[in-house]
Write a protein that holds these residues in place. Structure first.
Motif, PDB file in Angstrom:
ATOM      1  N   ALA A 271      41.954 -52.910  27.216  1.00 57.07           N
ATOM      2  CA  ALA A 271      40.664 -53.546  27.459  1.00 57.07           C
ATOM      3  C   ALA A 271      39.750 -53.473  26.245  1.00 57.07           C
ATOM      4  O   ALA A 271      39.075 -54.445  25.903  1.00 57.07           O
TER       5      ALA A 271
ATOM      6  N   LEU B 126      37.729 -57.143  23.181  1.00 53.78           N
ATOM      7  CA  LEU B 126      36.381 -57.502  22.755  1.00 53.78           C
ATOM      8  C   LEU B 126      36.435 -58.366  21.501  1.00 53.78           C
ATOM      9  O   LEU B 126      37.405 -58.309  20.735  1.00 53.78           O
TER      10      LEU B 126
ATOM     11  N   TYR C 161      41.974 -59.518  21.075  1.00 55.38           N
ATOM     12  CA  TYR C 161      41.148 -60.723  21.115  1.00 55.38           C
ATOM     13  C   TYR C 161      41.638 -61.725  20.067  1.00 55.38           C
ATOM     14  O   TYR C 161      41.833 -62.908  20.371  1.00 55.38           O
TER      15      TYR C 161
ATOM     16  N   LEU D  29      39.383 -59.447  34.890  1.00 53.85           N
ATOM     17  CA  LEU D  29      38.462 -58.560  34.177  1.00 53.85           C
ATOM     18  C   LEU D  29      38.549 -58.784  32.677  1.00 53.85           C
ATOM     19  O   LEU D  29      37.536 -58.821  31.972  1.00 53.85           O
ATOM     20  N   TYR D  30      39.776 -58.937  32.166  1.00 50.83           N
ATOM     21  CA  TYR D  30      39.944 -59.234  30.750  1.00 50.83           C
ATOM     22  C   TYR D  30      39.312 -60.572  30.395  1.00 50.83           C
ATOM     23  O   TYR D  30      38.649 -60.715  29.363  1.00 50.83           O
TER      24      TYR D  30
ATOM     25  N   ARG E 159      36.879 -62.058  31.867  1.00 51.93           N
ATOM     26  CA  ARG E 159      35.416 -61.954  31.927  1.00 51.93           C
ATOM     27  C   ARG E 159      34.852 -61.379  30.633  1.00 51.93           C
ATOM     28  O   ARG E 159      33.739 -61.732  30.214  1.00 51.93           O
ATOM     29  N   GLN E 160      35.616 -60.484  29.978  1.00 52.03           N
ATOM     30  CA  GLN E 160      35.173 -59.970  28.688  1.00 52.03           C
ATOM     31  C   GLN E 160      35.162 -61.070  27.633  1.00 52.03           C
ATOM     32  O   GLN E 160      34.317 -61.082  26.737  1.00 52.03           O
TER      33      GLN E 160
ATOM     34  N   SER F   9      32.805 -65.923  30.561  1.00 52.16           N
ATOM     35  CA  SER F   9      32.495 -65.956  31.985  1.00 52.16           C
ATOM     36  C   SER F   9      32.489 -67.376  32.531  1.00 52.16           C
ATOM     37  O   SER F   9      32.261 -67.575  33.720  1.00 52.16           O
TER      38      SER F   9
ATOM     39  N   TYR G 110      35.333 -63.162  38.989  1.00 51.88           N
ATOM     40  CA  TYR G 110      35.262 -64.225  37.984  1.00 51.88           C
ATOM     41  C   TYR G 110      34.793 -65.597  38.464  1.00 51.88           C
ATOM     42  O   TYR G 110      34.031 -66.257  37.771  1.00 51.88           O
TER      43      TYR G 110
END
Length: 386
Positions: free
Chosen positions: A96, A100, A106, A153-154, A156-157, A160, A266
Motif C-alpha cells: 500500500a 502513493l 504507482y 482501497l489501492y 482509492r489511493q 477516487s 469506492y
C-alpha cells in the motif's frame, strides 16, 4: 429443467453503490446523467467483473485501432499498445505504501497502463501530468479485481473518480464456463470433473465451522447494510477456503459479498455501469451504445457501431460442451440453491438501491429475469423514467 426460483439464466449481478454516498436526487437525473471524466484519474476507466464475463471483448471494443485511432473520435485515445489485465491492484506483492504518487508500485502501474508519465523523473513528474492529462485515457480490465479485498482501497489511493464497468454473469454457468476455460486453455484438473470440484467445495463449507458461520453471517446481512456485507466478505476472504483455485471457482460467484467492499470504499454516483454479461453478448450494439454514452457522453461513432455489430467475440479459448465440463443435474441443483441463498435473494432490491444511488445499468429487463422478486417493480420504474 429450471433450477432457480428466479429464472435468471441470462446473467446475475449483485454490485452496489455505497449507501453512505447516496444523494437525495431524482432517479432519472442520476442514472443517465453523464459525469465528466477526470484528467488525473488513474486509470481513467476500469473494467472489472467475473472471469469469462466479457471483459476481454469489451476491452477490445474500446481499444481496437479502428475505433481508438478513428480520426472522427472526439475523445483522447488509449495507448497504442494497451495491456489487458495488468493486475497490479490485486497482485500479492503490492504494498500500500508504494501505491502513493511517484512511489515504485504507482510508477509501475503507470507503466502497465501505458501512461505517458511512467518514465518521468521526480523533477518533471508534475509538469508531465499537467501537460499530458488531457491527451490520453488509460484503461485497466481485470476480472480478479472485483473479489479482491484490497483492490478498491489501492484504487482509492490512486484516484477516487475513475469510472467502473462491472460485468457479471449467472453464477452457475459462470462456474461451468470458467472451469472449461481452465481445463482447455491451461490443462488443469485432467482427472477431475466439475462435479468433483463442486462436491469438494460443498464439503469444505459444510464441515468447517468457521466457513459455515461466516457464510451465515453474510447471508443474514441486509442488502442495504454495506458495512456488514463488506466485513463478511473480508472474513470469508481470510479463510483457508479461499486458498485454492478450486474453491475460488465457486466462491468467486458470491457477488453480493465480494462487491460490497467496492460499494463501501469506492463507488460514486454516475461513475458505475453495471452490465449483465449475457445481455452484452446478445445485444452488443445496444450494450456498446450504453457504454459509449457512459464513458464519453456522446452517441456511438459509425466505426464503433460497425465493430460492435461485427458478430465476432474476443475470447481466450473456445469452450466445448463435453460431459466432464458440465454439471450433473443433482450437483447443479445443489449449486443453484447455494447461490439462491447467497446471491439471488434480494437482487432487484439491490439493483433498485443502486439505481437510486446513481448507477447506470444494462441488461436486466429480459424474460429470463421475470420470475425474480422485484423484477416487475424494477422495470416498471425504468419505463416510467423514459
Amino acid at each position: 429443467m429450471k433450477f432457480y426460483k428466479c429464472s435468471c439464466c441470462g446473467a446475475i449481478i449483485a454490485t452496489v453503490i455505497a449507501a453512505a454516498l447516496a444523494l437525495a436526487l431524482p432517479v432519472l437525473s442520476k442514472e443517465e446523467d453523464f459525469m465528466p471524466n477526470q484528467p488525473d484519474a488513474i486509470p481513467s476507466f476500469l473494467i472489472i467483473g467475473t472471469a469469462k464475463g466479457g471483459t476481454t471483448d469489451l476491452f477490445a471494443q474500446l481499444t481496437a485501432g479502428v475505433v481508438n485511432l478513428d480520426p472522427d473520435r472526439p475523445d483522447p485515445p488509449f495507448p497504442h499498445k494497451s495491456v489487458k489485465e495488468p493486475g497490479l491492484l490485486s497482485h500479492g506483492a503490492t504494498v500500500a505504501a508504494e501505491m502513493l504518487p511517484q512511489k515504485s508500485h504507482y510508477m509501475e502501474y503507470l507503466r502497465l497502463l501505458g501512461h505517458p508519465c511512467s518514465d518521468a523523473t521526480n523533477g518533471n513528474f508534475q509538469e508531465c501530468l499537467a501537460a499530458n492529462a488531457t491527451k490520453q485515457f488509460t484503461l485497466d480490465a481485470t476480472p480478479t479485481y472485483y473479489f479482491h479485498v484490497l483492490a478498491p482501497l489501492y484504487l482509492r489511493q490512486l484516484s477516487s473518480l475513475s469510472k467502473i464497468i462491472m460485468m457479471i454473469r449467472e453464477p452457475v454457468q459462470r462456474a461451468e464456463v470458467l472451469y472449461g476455460h481452465y481445463v482447455l486453455a491451461e490443462g488443469r484438473w485432467p482427472d477431475r470433473s466439475i462435479d468433483d470440484l463442486a462436491n469438494d467445495f460443498f464439503k469444505a463449507i459444510n464441515t468447517d465451522n468457521g466457513v459455515t458461520a461466516a457464510l451465515q453471517r453474510a447471508a443474514d446481512c441486509s442488502s442495504r447494510d454495506v458495512f456488514c456485507l463488506a466485513n463478511s466478505w473480508r472474513d470469508i476472504n481470510g479463510l483457508t477456503l479461499m486458498d485454492t483455485l478450486e474453491n475460488k471457482l465457486f466462491a468467486g460467484g458470491l457477488y453480493n459479498y465480494a462487491l460490497a467492499v467496492w460499494r463501501y470504499h469506492y463507488f460514486r454516483p454516475g461513475r458505475l455501469l453495471v452490465m449483465d454479461s449475457h445481455a452484452y453478448f446478445d445485444r452488443r450494439v445496444d450494450a456498446m451504445d450504453k457504454v459509449i454514452r457512459f464513458l464519453y457522453g456522446r452517441p456511438m461513432l459509425p466505426s464503433e457501431q460497425t465493430l460492435a455489430a461485427s458478430g465476432g467475440v474476443w475470447r481466450k479459448v473456445a469452450v466445448r460442451a463435453v460431459p466432464k465440463l458440465i454439471l450433473s443435474a443433482p450437483v447443479r441443483q445443489q449449486l443453484s440453491e447455494f447461490y439462491e441463498q447467497h446471491v439471488m435473494r434480494g437482487l432487484f432490491q439491490t439493483l433498485m438501491d443502486m439505481r437510486d444511488e446513481g448507477a447506470w445499468m444494462f441488461g436486466f429487463n429480459g424474460e429470463r429475469w421475470n420470475e425474480c422478486p422485484g423484477f416487475e417493480e424494477f422495470n416498471a420504474a425504468t419505463k416510467s423514467m423514459h
